[in-house]
Design an enzyme around this catalytic site. Structure first.
Site, PDB file in Angstrom:
ATOM      1  N   ILE A   1     -13.497  12.710   7.058  1.00 37.20           N
ATOM      2  CA  ILE A   1     -13.444  13.963   6.346  1.00 37.20           C
ATOM      3  C   ILE A   1     -12.009  14.025   6.085  1.00 37.20           C
ATOM      4  O   ILE A   1     -10.813  13.844   6.797  1.00 37.20           O
ATOM      5  CB  ILE A   1     -13.516  15.250   7.136  1.00 37.20           C
TER       6      ILE A   1
ATOM      7  N   ILE B   1     -16.227  11.616  13.985  1.00 35.07           N
ATOM      8  CA  ILE B   1     -16.136  12.373  12.578  1.00 35.07           C
ATOM      9  C   ILE B   1     -14.428  12.034  12.525  1.00 35.07           C
ATOM     10  O   ILE B   1     -13.933  13.042  12.588  1.00 35.07           O
ATOM     11  CB  ILE B   1     -16.295  13.731  12.663  1.00 35.07           C
ATOM     12  N   PRO B   2     -14.012  10.802  12.169  1.00 33.36           N
ATOM     13  CA  PRO B   2     -12.468  10.783  12.075  1.00 33.36           C
ATOM     14  C   PRO B   2     -12.129  11.689  10.811  1.00 33.36           C
ATOM     15  O   PRO B   2     -12.840  11.874   9.966  1.00 33.36           O
ATOM     16  CB  PRO B   2     -12.272   9.464  11.734  1.00 33.36           C
ATOM     17  N   HIS B   3     -11.024  12.521  11.099  1.00 37.31           N
ATOM     18  CA  HIS B   3     -10.724  13.513   9.936  1.00 37.31           C
ATOM     19  C   HIS B   3      -9.307  13.880  10.009  1.00 37.31           C
ATOM     20  O   HIS B   3      -8.831  13.539  11.194  1.00 37.31           O
ATOM     21  CB  HIS B   3     -11.744  14.806  10.063  1.00 37.31           C
ATOM     22  N   ALA B   4      -8.830  14.424   8.961  1.00 30.74           N
ATOM     23  CA  ALA B   4      -7.422  14.955   8.874  1.00 30.74           C
ATOM     24  C   ALA B   4      -7.118  15.594   7.609  1.00 30.74           C
ATOM     25  O   ALA B   4      -7.826  15.577   6.673  1.00 30.74           O
ATOM     26  CB  ALA B   4      -6.490  13.390   8.796  1.00 30.74           C
TER      27      ALA B   4
END
Lengths: 158, 94
Positions: A110, A72-75
């Site tokens: 996300i 779930i790469p997110h920033a």
């Protein structure tokens, strides 16, 4: 404590055009760019460079490979003006350096605006909760169309 | 079985680096550790699983209930309390 997202939020966060069933690049950073470009193409990202930088900085801190084959790469980034999610899946698996050493096969991105700290955690925790269920993961692997993926997500967060 | 309620200090909550450190610490101990938000009636989840920890959505200032069973239960709880009460910028990489 983070709030939960519901079926209607799924429609807003991840329209079917942000869901890809094509095989993504097999390397982690390239896969992150692949997902980001899905959001760029539909006009959800104003500043691709800023978003990418924030995503990679987050990976630098600690991997977003959370186990069970899920990444779930997110920033939080002002590269977007509204919370946005993209999905892809990998048949071959991608090394995300996850703690359980499992290659990642279901990948969600996300992105939320800098000021959207609450949204960020709400989306992340709701998705994680949904993905802990084997049945949900199986359905995402079996999905034949982006609409199937979206339907699975709606059922899973409800 | 031992248990403890700890208030989460890191600004980002139980997320990113503090969460990774938490999971690593659990897996370094001979104990079955489970965790849940302190308020509410959510089920305990496996504390050694990153996705389970992420699913809790614990924010800074929230309380978590940690339950440990096994040989190292007490040591595990002490170490986990340290992780949860250390501000993120003071947390060293494992």
């Amino acid at each position: 404590m983070a709030a939960t997202i519901d079926r209607d939020d799924i429609e807003t966060l991840i329209p079917t055009e942000q869901i890809s069933l094509a095989e993504p690049p097999s390397e982690k950073e390239a896969c992150i760019e692949f997902l980001l470009d899905q959001l760029v193409e539909v006009g959800r990202v104003d500043d691709r460079d800023a978003a990418l930088e924030a995503l990679l900085a987050r990976e630098e801190e600690t991997t977003t490979g959370v186990g069970m084959g899920i990444g779930i790469p997110h920033a939080k980034t002002d590269g977007v003006t509204r919370p946005s999610v993209a999905f892809t899946r990998s048949e071959s698996g991608i090394d995300f350096g996850a703690m359980d050493d499992e290659p990642v096969t279901l990948i969600f991105m996300i992105l939320v605006p800098e000021e959207g700290a609450d949204d960020h955690l709400d989306i992340l925790s709701s998705l994680s909760r949904a993905l802990m269920h084997e049945e949900v993961r199986d359905d995402l692997h079996a999905a034949e169309t982006p609409a199937d993926v979206q339907q699975t997500l709606k059922g899973a967060v409800a | 079985m031992s248990e403890r309620i700890v208030t989460v200090v890191p600004e980002a909550g139980l997320h990113a680096r503090p969460a990774a450190k938490f999971v690593e610490t659990v897996n370094e101990h001979e104990a079955d550790v489970r965790v849940a938000p302190a308020d509410g009636d959510d089920d305990l989840v496996a504390a050694g699983s990153m996705i389970a920890i992420t699913s809790l959505g614990v924010e800074s200032g929230d309380g978590v209930r940690i339950v440990a069973e096994g040989e190292d239960a007490h040591e595990a709880l002490d170490a986990l309390e340290t992780v949860l009460t250390t501000p993120e910028d003071e947390l060293t990489n494992a």
